[in-house]
Design a protein around this motif. Structure first.
Motif, short mmCIF file in Angstrom:
data_model
loop_
_atom_site.label_atom_id
_atom_site.label_comp_id
_atom_site.label_asym_id
_atom_site.label_seq_id
_atom_site.Cartn_x
_atom_site.Cartn_y
_atom_site.Cartn_z
N ALA A 113 0.84 -1.20 0.00
CA ALA A 113 0.00 0.00 0.00
C ALA A 113 0.88 1.24 0.00
N TYR A 282 -14.33 -6.61 -1.20
CA TYR A 282 -14.03 -5.18 -1.08
C TYR A 282 -12.53 -4.97 -0.90
N THR A 283 -11.94 -5.71 0.05
CA THR A 283 -10.52 -5.58 0.30
C THR A 283 -9.71 -5.94 -0.93
N ALA A 286 -10.01 -3.28 -3.54
CA ALA A 286 -9.29 -2.09 -3.09
C ALA A 286 -7.79 -2.24 -3.33
N GLN A 287 -7.31 -3.48 -3.16
CA GLN A 287 -5.87 -3.69 -3.38
C GLN A 287 -5.48 -3.49 -4.83
N GLU A 290 -6.63 0.83 -5.48
CA GLU A 290 -5.84 1.81 -4.73
C GLU A 290 -4.40 1.93 -5.24
N GLY B 266 -10.73 2.21 6.12
CA GLY B 266 -10.96 1.45 4.90
C GLY B 266 -11.46 2.27 3.74
N SER B 302 -8.24 1.50 2.37
CA SER B 302 -8.87 0.23 2.04
C SER B 302 -7.88 -0.85 1.66
N ASN B 303 -6.69 -0.46 1.20
CA ASN B 303 -5.74 -1.49 0.78
C ASN B 303 -4.72 -1.81 1.87
N MET B 304 -4.86 -1.16 3.02
CA MET B 304 -3.98 -1.50 4.14
C MET B 304 -4.58 -2.72 4.85
N VAL B 306 -6.37 -5.66 6.70
CA VAL B 306 -7.77 -5.62 7.12
C VAL B 306 -7.92 -5.68 8.64
N ARG B 309 -7.75 -2.41 10.16
CA ARG B 309 -8.96 -1.64 9.93
C ARG B 309 -9.96 -1.91 11.04
#
Lengths: 470, 586
Positions: A113, A282-283, A286-287, A290, B266, B302-304, B306, B309
């Motif tokens: 990230a 979702y995750t 997002a990866q 993002e 997120g 959101s990409n860090m 989970v 989060r």
């Protein structure tokens, strides 16, 4: 490196094998079938003694005697500037008959990230030459702006038009010493015909030499689709942040990607979320999304245009829904406009660019941009509403004011949105057409435009012409 | 994040299996919620399940390459945050690691793993001014001195709540780091500027009181129609693109809280960057100082990972409670609580727990209410009063408010700002639907508005609500027969309602002046529209046709009050013009 012939279970895209050493999570695996074919996979779950492997190329041909090799590293993409102009398969192997790729570096495809502190806020206007985008839903460098479409709609044409025409106006005029532009095209599960369309257009316009193409076609293994966008984005990040390119990444079709995720989830017997898609979708999305952005102190940028076809044109379906929550806006391709012959059939009302406000205005596009687009939104929305009413009561029953809004909505579609896939409009042209249309209304009606700007841009003759007509 | 310092380290174990953020360990002697370090790289994690000799750990960092057999080290302590001066003007990830320090330590724009950093700088020296003397008796929570933390905020150094308290035997004054003892007690306890607190546990307070002061947001529709109290709770649900984040940012910028804790849970990386770039340049409307001087940011995009989060909202609210203990009014924005709920769902499904509704764990409702219950207007244990207001964005899938996160949130919060995709599509911003939204604080806050803004605050609001209600009903008829088929008085009502929508409810967050609207101006705009309403109906009764009334030049100027800096004079002049122009007609 040890070889195992210990496969205990094969189920869909998954293979389970017994091991007697520690295998890392996400590690890459090679499986050699008795026929001598080598398939690649990745460790999905690693427990003592047993690992679950997801096979990218499908499990056909694997049996319990197949040998399994663990490579001791996670999946890497060989990157080099020489990738430009090349066509690769969904796993990053060249399929254009060209020479082997000699990598400069090998990057982990699961990108880390970007630290929010290190990001630079995107505010450089990209002129796409498409009025519905430039004028109403402006794209900026480092943005992720998906195209929400449906089956049978010309989203590919729109994406190609953007890829072809995208420029940053200031740099065009000024020094050419700036960064170069590159396109990365990641195809996931699209048909050969669609792929040909893209390739022909790339070759026709000479865009191929500044492009890298990743092809996972409809008949390629579905599981491979989960790696293709990561390969593409890893290449994009390398070109953008190490080689100073401004990279535009087109990913199509995200719907196929998500189907592949669901397939793996089902094979692993996971507890599903909405409509059978995995809870972590979702995750996962997002990866990918993002990975667009700009980084402080680096020249290049990664801009993403993912394309997705909404099943049943339903934007509450989990795929467009989760995408919309992550991306910075969306462009809707509309079926009704398409059947009316509007090209590109962009419906601006539900479309949105979240980064627009900071990318437009004086010094960036033009001082009147924000007000004009606001006013046109409001007017078009009002005209759209009135259309329903007209169907019931007829035009005569409406006031003069209402009739003007109806006319505006018609002209907006015919003159502003419908420009064809080959017309490249500058931002000035786009905004001038906007003023042509807005000048149908009396000045007092333009309540979202600054008074000074009305004085400067309002077309007096336009109003008179309308009045004369009436 | 706090380091394991105590000598309570228990027996370490080894990894048994790895699946994404969930790792199981064998032979690890740990308590629930202990923090552990996983693998050779020492990735931070938290114990979430213990079964036989198998302990399940959620890991706050990427687990690629981590293999069974690697060690797991237990710190013997739950997940805590470091509390002390230096939290304002800072930006953290979900487990309170300062992102700027991480950038420096990793020497990269990308987040690496296995790097730890304390939440507050342990080497920085702060100017400590004592407020107690030797011989005084202090109790837990008592303020022993102050530190100028930022230009806006005086940081109060308190005796930690878990101390015994006693007589002060030594007091220091001057420059100290957060770990230096500055006050010593006869019990042998040493007070420093640094406290640690487990994030999942609410900090103690004496009493929770009924909130009676509004959290003034400078947003007309919020202050005017659906106010939130200091110490209140609010939810902003809405589909994507309806303006949740802009509303949250507006609140973070303009709410009249002393301290703002902004939790980006997120959400998008670029949005956090916007906050980081904008806030230092924006002025705090209360003090004129940079906004960052009162803000603490938690960014877990959101990409860090989970699991981090899942913990970031707790980190945020613990920081908020700490400033509440000093007697400050704190506002916490969580954007978005749905991502937090999804993180719970993801972890829960990896644990193969039996799912509740839509795959969410059965304990979703309990976790949500536990969290919102930490908000409130409190009498602290040191007898000061402070508040924590919590405003949570909710991102319902498909914009459908019947989904579990929205529904469970609505059962707890008292203010509901419903965002509406239709309004957003026609660029009516803030796109808060005035028919669906509500605030249960209205009545208890009315006395404040009556006293501080205008006598008839509640009456004129009721008038506006009635007109908007009537418009809603009339619109249904208009949809069928057209506007011109309505009687004249109803046509006029529609026109007045249009001004209520355009001049009052809409507000341009990107306009320098309109972005913040003080309550007096909010009230002023309503009086101007009311004045138009009254004069117009008088003219109608006198026989003036409705087209002529709505056609007057002055009326559209109502829509421009919002952007006026000298709104007071503008409104007075406008009211006069409206009266004059309408009276001319009869």
């Amino acid at each position: 490196m040890k070889e195992y012939q210990t496969i205990t279970e094969i189920s869909g895209p998954l293979v389970f094998a017994e091991v007697d050493e520690a295998i890392g999570y996400d590690e890459i695996v090679e499986i050699e079938t008795p026929q001598g074919e080598t398939k690649r996979g990745q460790v999905l779950e690693s427990s003592e003694g047993v690992v679950a492997i997801q096979v990218f190329e499908g499990t056909t041909g694997i049996d319990k005697n197949a040998s399994v090799r663990f490579l001791g590293e996670t999946l890497k993409m060989p990157v080099t500037e020489d990738l430009l102009g090349r066509v690769l398969d969904g796993s990053g192997n060249p399929i254009d008959g060209g020479p082997e790729i000699v990598p400069e570096e090998r990057h982990d495809i699961v990108g880390a990230a970007i630290n929010p502190v290190s990001r630079e806020y995107p505010e450089e206007f990209i002129q796409t030459g498409v009025s519905a985008i430039d004028g109403m839903n402006t794209l900026v460098r480092g943005q992720k702006l998906p195209i929400f479409s449906g089956s049978g709609l010309p989203h590919n044409e729109l994406a190609l038009q953007v890829a072809r025409q995208a420029t940053v106006p200031e740099e065009e005029e000024g020094d050419e010493g700036g960064s170069e532009f590159a396109v990365i095209f990641g195809a996931m599960g699209i048909t050969q015909e669609e792929a040909n369309e893209f390739m022909e257009d790339f070759e026709r316009t000479g865009a191929l030499e500044r492009s890298v193409v990743f092809m996972n076609l409809a008949d390629d293994p579905a599981v491979e689709r989960t790696v293709t966008p990561r390969m593409a984005l890893t290449t994009a990040e390398y070109l953008a942040f190490e080689k100073d390119y401004h990279v535009l990444v087109i990913l199509t079709d995200m719907t196929n990607y998500c189907e592949a995720l669901r397939e793996i989830g089902a094979a692993r017997e996971e507890v599903p979320g909405r409509r059978g898609y995995p809870g972590y979708m979702y995750t996962d999305l997002a990866q990918l999304y993002e990975r667009a952005g700009r980084i402080e102190g680096r020249e290049g940028s990664v801009t993403q245009i993912p394309i997705l076809t909404m099943p049943g044109d339903d934007d509450t379906h989990p795929i467009p829904d989760l995408t919309g929550y992550i991306t910075e806006g969306q462009i809707y391709v509309d079926r009704d406009l398409n059947s009316q012959g509007v090209r590109p059939p962009v419906n601006v009302l539900p479309s949105l660019s979240r980064l627009m406000d900071d990318g437009i205005g004086e010094g960036l596009t033009r001082e009147d941009h924000a007000d004009v687009s606001d006013q046109m939104y409001a007017a078009y929305a009002e005209g759209e509403d009135l259309r329903d009413l007209v169907n019931i009561v007829g035009r005569e029953a409406l006031s003069e004011r209402d009739n003007k809004y109806l006319d505006f909505a018609d002209r907006f579609e015919a003159e502003f949105v419908d420009q064809g896939f080959d017309t490249d409009r500058s931002i000035d042209e786009t905004l001038d057409i906007g003023w042509d249309l807005l000048s149908m209304f009396p000045k007092a009606e333009l309540n979202r435009v600054d008074e000074e700007l009305i004085e400067k841009y309002y077309r007096e003759e336009e109003e008179e012409a309308v009045e004369a007509e009436a | 994040m706090s380091q394991a310092t105590e000598e309570t380290v228990r027996e370490d174990g080894i990894i048994n299996s790895v699946s994404g953020p969930v790792v199981t360990a064998k032979d690890l002697d740990a308590r629930m919620n202990d923090v552990v370090y996983v693998g050779h790289e020492g990735l931070m994690g938290e114990v979430i399940e213990i079964e036989g000799d198998i302990t399940t750990v959620q890991v706050y960092e990427e687990t690629s390459g981590v293999a069974p057999g690697e060690p797991v080290e237990n710190t013997g302590e739950p997940l805590t945050v470091d509390l002390g001066p230096g939290m304002l003007d800072a930006i953290y990830d979900g487990v309170q690691r300062p992102l700027d320090v991480l950038e420096e330590k990793m020497d990269s724009a990308f987040l690496d793993r296995g790097v730890d950093a304390p939440g507050i700088d342990l080497d920085e020296e702060w100017e400590f001014t004592p407020e107690v003397e030797e011989g005084e008796i202090v109790e837990p929570g008592d303020v022993v001195g102050t530190v100028p933390e930022t230009v806006t905020i005086e940081h109060k150094v308190m005796v930690p709540p878990d101390f015994e308290g006693g007589e002060v035997v030594a007091v220091e004054e001057g420059e100290f780091t957060v770990t230096d003892a500055i006050v010593e007690l006869d019990t042998g306890e040493e007070v420093t500027m640094h406290q640690e607190w487990p994030v999942r546990e609410a900090r103690p307070a004496q009493e929770k009181k009924t909130p009676r002061t509004p959290l003034v947001s400078g947003q007309r529709i919020l202050d005017g129609l659906f106010p939130i109290a200091k110490g209140g709770t609010a939810a902003i649900p809405g589909p994507f693109g309806s303006g949740k984040t802009v509303t949250q940012h507006q609140l973070a910028k303009w709410a009249d809280a002393d301290i703002v804790v902004y939790v980006g849970c997120g959400e998008r990386g670029n949005e956090m960057t916007e906050v980081i770039e904008d806030f230092p340049e924006l002025e705090d409307p209360k003090t004129g100082n940079p906004l960052m001087a009162r803000t603490s940011l938690i960014a877990n995009t959101s990409n860090m990972p989970v699991a981090a989060r899942e913990s970031c909202v707790y980190t945020g609210i613990t920081i908020a409670e700490f400033y509440r203990d000093m007697g400050y009014d704190v506002a916490l924005m969580a954007d978005s609580t749905s991502r937090w709920a999804e993180a719970m769902r993801e972890i829960s499904s990896r644990l193969e727990e039996m799912p509740g509704e839509e795959g969410y764990p059965a304990y979703l409702a309990a976790r949500l209410s536990e969290f919102y219950e930490r908000a409130g207007y409190f009498e602290n244990i040191n007898d000061t009063e402070g508040s924590v207001s919590v405003i949570g964005a909710v991102s319902p899938p498909g914009g459908d408010f019947s989904e579990p996160v929205t529904q469970n949130t609505l059962r707890i919060v008292k203010t509901f700002w419903a965002l509406d995709a239709d309004l957003a599509e026609r660029r009516h911003f803030p796109a808060i639907n005035w028919n669906e939204s509500y605030s249960l604080y209205r009545e208890q806050l009315d006395p404040w508005f009556t006293e501080n803004v205008a006598e008839d605050w509640a009456d004129i609001r009721q008038w506006a609500v009635d007109v908007l209600d009537e418009e809603g009903e009339l619109q249904e008829i208009v949809q069928l027969v057209g506007k011109d088929a309505l009687p004249e008085d109803q046509q006029l009502t529609l026109e007045v309602a249009r001004y209520l929508r355009e001049a009052y409810l809409q507000q341009n967050a990107f306009h320098d002046t309109d972005t913040y609207c003080e309550p007096a101006k909010t009230y002023g705009i309503l009086t101007a529209i009311k004045a138009f309403n009254d004069e117009a109906f008088r003219a109608l009764e006198a026989g003036v046709p409705v087209e002529e009334i709505t056609d007057i030049d002055a009326a559209p100027r109502l829509n421009r009050i919002g952007v006026q800096e000298d709104w007071d004079e503008y409104i007075e002049a406008l009211k006069d013009d409206i009266t004059e122009q309408l009276r001319e007609k009869y």
